[in-house]
Enzyme design. Structure first.
Site, PDB file in Angstrom:
ATOM      1  N   MET A  88      -4.638   1.245 -14.609  1.00  0.00           N
ATOM      2  CA  MET A  88      -3.235   1.613 -14.656  1.00  0.00           C
ATOM      3  C   MET A  88      -2.901   2.307 -15.968  1.00  0.00           C
ATOM      4  O   MET A  88      -3.336   1.859 -17.030  1.00  0.00           O
ATOM      5  CB  MET A  88      -2.437   0.324 -14.532  1.00  0.00           C
ATOM      6  N   CYS A  89      -2.150   3.386 -15.871  1.00  0.00           N
ATOM      7  CA  CYS A  89      -1.695   4.087 -17.063  1.00  0.00           C
ATOM      8  C   CYS A  89      -0.289   3.579 -17.388  1.00  0.00           C
ATOM      9  O   CYS A  89       0.677   3.932 -16.737  1.00  0.00           O
ATOM     10  CB  CYS A  89      -1.683   5.590 -16.817  1.00  0.00           C
ATOM     11  N   LEU A  90      -0.230   2.716 -18.364  1.00  0.00           N
ATOM     12  CA  LEU A  90       1.037   2.112 -18.771  1.00  0.00           C
ATOM     13  C   LEU A  90       1.060   2.155 -20.289  1.00  0.00           C
ATOM     14  O   LEU A  90       0.207   1.546 -20.943  1.00  0.00           O
ATOM     15  CB  LEU A  90       1.098   0.667 -18.251  1.00  0.00           C
TER      16      LEU A  90
END
Length: 152
Positions: A88-90
């Site tokens: 996940m790109c967070l």
């Protein structure tokens, strides 16, 4: 590691006492460094009706290093990799943006927030981000199909 375990246990207790809407947590191991997470797709989102399984892995030097949060359920989303890792790109989870004052609850709420509003400008799946920006109807159709197929 003892300090990390103490902090993790305290945060877990806080989350259990006041659970966030649409999110359930379950530690996998006794030392509390791995959790199963379930996030229900928010009603107002294209992910509504789906239940998404995620894995939260906390480093032994938490809170000085960020946790890792990955989707175990396949999801059509610009901010989640389309491979078996479900990375996940967070922003908050990047080493350069993480602060020891950040909490697990904030990470989980931000992950659920991405289901409400994907961030195509910070995408890991650029083709999905382009579709989201340029043909939202097609994006939504595919995302909803994936919810039916994978997020039961």
């Amino acid at each position: 590691m003892a300090q990390a375990a103490k902090r993790i246990t305290r945060e877990y207790t806080e989350i259990e006492a006041n659970p966030p809407q649409g999110i359930t947590i379950q530690p996998i191991d006794e030392d509390m460094f791995k959790w199963n997470i379930e996030i229900t797709g928010p009603k107002e989102s294209i992910y509504a009706g789906g239940t998404f399984k995620l894995l939260l892995t906390l480093p032994t030097n938490y809170p000085f290093k960020p946790p890792v949060l990955s989707f175990q359920t396949k999801i059509y989303h610009p901010n989640v990799t389309n491979d078996d890792k479900g990375s996940m790109c967070l922003g908050i989870l990047r080493s350069d943006q993480w602060k020891p004052s950040c909490k697990i609850l904030a990470v989980l709420e931000m992950a659920r927030g991405l289901l409400m509003e994907p961030n195509p400008d910070d995408a890991v799946e650029t083709s999905i981000a382009e579709q989201y920006k340029n043909d939202k109807a097609a994006f939504e159709k595919t995302a909803k199909a994936w919810v039916k197929q994978y997020a039961k």
